[in-house]
Design an enzyme around this catalytic site. Sequence first.
Site, PDB file in Angstrom:
ATOM      1  N   ASP A 151       0.974  -1.185  -0.124  1.00 33.24           N
ATOM      2  CA  ASP A 151      -0.025  -0.063   0.367  1.00 33.24           C
ATOM      3  C   ASP A 151       1.046   1.336  -0.033  1.00 33.24           C
ATOM      4  OD1 ASP A 151      -1.745   2.182   0.500  1.00 33.24           O
ATOM      5  OD2 ASP A 151      -2.972   0.809   2.006  1.00 33.24           O
ATOM      6  N   HIS A 152       0.877   1.938  -1.086  1.00 37.32           N
ATOM      7  CA  HIS A 152       1.749   3.038  -1.379  1.00 37.32           C
ATOM      8  C   HIS A 152       1.612   4.302  -0.315  1.00 37.32           C
ATOM      9  CE1 HIS A 152       5.205   5.003  -2.806  1.00 37.32           C
ATOM     10  NE2 HIS A 152       4.814   4.783  -4.365  1.00 37.32           N
ATOM     11  N   ARG A 153       0.339   4.130   0.302  1.00 38.31           N
ATOM     12  CA  ARG A 153      -0.055   5.427   1.156  1.00 38.31           C
ATOM     13  C   ARG A 153       0.911   5.100   2.447  1.00 38.31           C
ATOM     14  NH1 ARG A 153      -6.371   4.168   1.905  1.00 38.31           N
ATOM     15  NH2 ARG A 153      -5.367   1.873   1.984  1.00 38.31           N
ATOM     16  N   ILE A 182       3.836   2.600   2.629  1.00 37.50           N
ATOM     17  CA  ILE A 182       5.058   2.062   2.311  1.00 37.50           C
ATOM     18  C   ILE A 182       5.790   2.774   1.189  1.00 37.50           C
ATOM     19  CG2 ILE A 182       6.489   0.160   1.826  1.00 37.50           C
ATOM     20  CD1 ILE A 182       4.210  -1.397   3.404  1.00 37.50           C
TER      21      ILE A 182
END
Length: 448
Positions: A420-422, A424
């Site tokens: 989850d780029h939010r 990591i």
Amino acid sequence: MSSITEVKVPDIGDFKEVDVIEILVKPGDTVAKEASLITVESDKATMEIPSPAAGVVKELKVKLGDKVAEGSMILLLEASVDAAPAPQAAKPAEIPATPAPAPPAAASAPAAEPAAVPIHRPAPVPLAPVAEAPAFMPHASPSVRKFARELGADLAKVRGSGSKGRITQEDVQAFVKRMLSAAPATALAAAAPAGGVPFNLPEWPQVDFAKFGPVELKALSRIKRLSGANLHRNWISIPHVTQFDEADITELEAFRKESGAASEKQGFKLTLLAFLIKACVTALRQYPEFNASLDRGGENLVLKKYFHIGVAVDTPDGLVVPVIRDADRKGVYDLARELAEVSKLARDKKLKPGDMQGGTFSISSLGGIGGTAFTPIINAPEVAILGVSRSAMRPVWVGAKGEACQFVPRLMLPLSLAYDHRVIDGAAAARFTSYLASVLSDIRRSLL
Ligand code: CAO
């Protein structure tokens, strides 16, 4: 001599309430110990509740459509004293003193450690009595309810055209047709963040496929319908990125083969997956933000101090993800044994809802089947999932600077980490997979 036993709903994991979707006995029926009494359904699974003893059903305390929770009375059973249920100390349960409201998914608490509490406690259990049924119960016959269940239609949303608003099979069909034609747009709209940018997509193409050639209609399995909705939500609401890497597992594989004989004598295989779980726990300890969830507001990270690893299991009815609890406290033999057990339970449709909850990180292994990489979908509210593909012997360029370099055959395992780029960053993901690969290359690191 006989005695009346109150048969109650046992531990059903973290679910507060489940629906009674089938009643399999009636007063006067003689039932054997472990015979199924009722079927209950949550949004994730169905489960049959077995009889704790042999006996005769005296009185039913539930009806179709009731909502029940752990401790709700199901029926009165006249059991002979010999057959009366022994306190089930052997099967630990998690029974809270009072039913707590379900925690927000993103901050789900760790499953309580098993308490030595029997499932069928003689003392009254402080849970919602049967009379506290939902205020609105849609009016429909059992066959229509079954039909709606099979199609995944929520009867509470169906308008009944029968007498006194009774819902007919045609009403359910019309409702499902409407939902299907609106499905993609509706689902996307539902997933749009409150106050965020609304999705504005063209309508889903309506195609009469039969115009172009012969077709056949095949209903999706229940599991596929349920998990499909969750996968869809996760796919469109989590900004996924996948980091690919590979691990040299030449030594690990040799060690696994050497050590496998002991487990085979005990009837289970020492699989690569058990080592993968162990290595992932080591990497999760090193990078705790991968063992976390966003809180409801999306402003804080809930870092979990426990390591419950979900494992995707392919079953004839679809994908399920049972959770191996406290993987950090288990050795690879224990993990391998437990994996064999849960995969069997999954394929026999015997997993309970609680067996699939509380995961902190997931692994999806397609290595037994094939492929070189894939992009798995994160199992919300987790923030990362590791995909594992098939290992292959490949020439690897080996040799330090100044030394003679050469290609050597090494067994390489492809890893695909979706995150989850939010939560990591790409750099953290690359560090995570590099570290994980180093642990798999030298499993002794997991002892450090
Ligand atoms: N590379 C090469 N071979 C592998 C391997 C890998 N990464 N992983 C497993 N294998 C081999 C095993 O060694 C085994 O070989 P042998 O029969 O010669 O011993 C064979 O493949 C079959 O393994 P398995 O599938 O029985 O066992 P497993 O521990 O690898 O996997 C389980 C167990 C439950 C994960 C698996 O059965 C399964 O269901 N996988 C599918 C999961 C899935 O569908 N994921 C997709 C989710 S996204 O839609």
